[in-house]
Design a protein around this motif. Sequence first.
Motif, PDB file in Angstrom:
ATOM      1  N   LEU A 122      18.174 -72.760 -51.476  1.00 45.06           N
ATOM      2  CA  LEU A 122      18.700 -74.110 -51.263  1.00 45.06           C
ATOM      3  C   LEU A 122      17.672 -75.169 -51.672  1.00 45.06           C
ATOM      4  O   LEU A 122      18.029 -76.201 -52.252  1.00 45.06           O
ATOM      5  CB  LEU A 122      19.098 -74.318 -49.805  1.00 45.06           C
ATOM      6  N   ALA A 123      16.409 -74.916 -51.380  1.00 46.36           N
ATOM      7  CA  ALA A 123      15.358 -75.876 -51.741  1.00 46.36           C
ATOM      8  C   ALA A 123      15.308 -76.085 -53.248  1.00 46.36           C
ATOM      9  O   ALA A 123      14.988 -77.188 -53.716  1.00 46.36           O
ATOM     10  CB  ALA A 123      14.008 -75.413 -51.204  1.00 46.36           C
ATOM     11  N   HIS A 124      15.679 -75.063 -54.012  1.00 49.71           N
ATOM     12  CA  HIS A 124      15.681 -75.204 -55.470  1.00 49.71           C
ATOM     13  C   HIS A 124      16.758 -76.172 -55.964  1.00 49.71           C
ATOM     14  O   HIS A 124      16.678 -76.631 -57.101  1.00 49.71           O
ATOM     15  CB  HIS A 124      15.864 -73.844 -56.145  1.00 49.71           C
ATOM     16  N   ILE A 125      17.732 -76.483 -55.139  1.00 48.18           N
ATOM     17  CA  ILE A 125      18.740 -77.467 -55.545  1.00 48.18           C
ATOM     18  C   ILE A 125      18.073 -78.822 -55.768  1.00 48.18           C
ATOM     19  O   ILE A 125      18.414 -79.550 -56.693  1.00 48.18           O
ATOM     20  CB  ILE A 125      19.867 -77.571 -54.498  1.00 48.18           C
ATOM     21  N   LYS A 126      17.103 -79.141 -54.928  1.00 52.42           N
ATOM     22  CA  LYS A 126      16.400 -80.431 -55.032  1.00 52.42           C
ATOM     23  C   LYS A 126      15.085 -80.325 -55.801  1.00 52.42           C
ATOM     24  O   LYS A 126      14.707 -81.246 -56.505  1.00 52.42           O
ATOM     25  CB  LYS A 126      16.131 -81.006 -53.640  1.00 52.42           C
ATOM     26  N   GLU A 127      14.364 -79.247 -55.617  1.00 52.11           N
ATOM     27  CA  GLU A 127      13.056 -79.067 -56.255  1.00 52.11           C
ATOM     28  C   GLU A 127      13.091 -77.792 -57.100  1.00 52.11           C
ATOM     29  O   GLU A 127      13.205 -76.705 -56.567  1.00 52.11           O
ATOM     30  CB  GLU A 127      11.949 -78.945 -55.197  1.00 52.11           C
ATOM     31  N   LYS A 128      12.988 -77.946 -58.398  1.00 54.51           N
ATOM     32  CA  LYS A 128      13.100 -76.783 -59.295  1.00 54.51           C
ATOM     33  C   LYS A 128      11.843 -75.905 -59.274  1.00 54.51           C
ATOM     34  O   LYS A 128      11.920 -74.696 -59.376  1.00 54.51           O
ATOM     35  CB  LYS A 128      13.372 -77.238 -60.735  1.00 54.51           C
TER      36      LYS A 128
END
Length: 166
Positions: A122-128
């Motif tokens: 989920l964090a990758h949705i905002k931070e690649k």
Amino acid sequence: MSLIYLQGYPESLLAQVRQLIAEQRLGEVLRKRYPEGHAITSDRALYDYALTLKTQALRNAPPLNKVIYDSKIKVMKHALGLHTAISRVQGGKLKAKAEIRVATIFKQAPEAFLRMIVVHELAHIKEKDHNKSFYQLCCHMEPQYHQLEFDTRLWLTEQALRGRES
């Protein structure tokens, strides 16, 4: 024994893990710390689980289009899960779809480990990238993120010792 899931951790910590393995206590320690499994075994249940976590912590993030268990993810060759953003042209517009795939081995993992994987993806949705902001976001969603990541890697090591790795 090679501790492939624990590469990058300090040697003093790895020595403690090797000691637990030599004493055949790694599984016991993990079961004591994480006695509960989970009932999130279908793709629909996994989607609902991820959506709940997203709603609690990432309200303004783009929507999730798909969250599934993926038997093609081999923990050794890939990551523990995958986040993909698929862009397609529909009509005259570019549409992006966010997908999360979790390695099937996590159907049998303690719920805390599944949560850590979902939080990470989920964090990758905002931070690649895996940068400071990324890990701050992970810790915002799951305050025990770093401990859970380490313990998940211990669990994967124990699974490999038992011949159950993905």
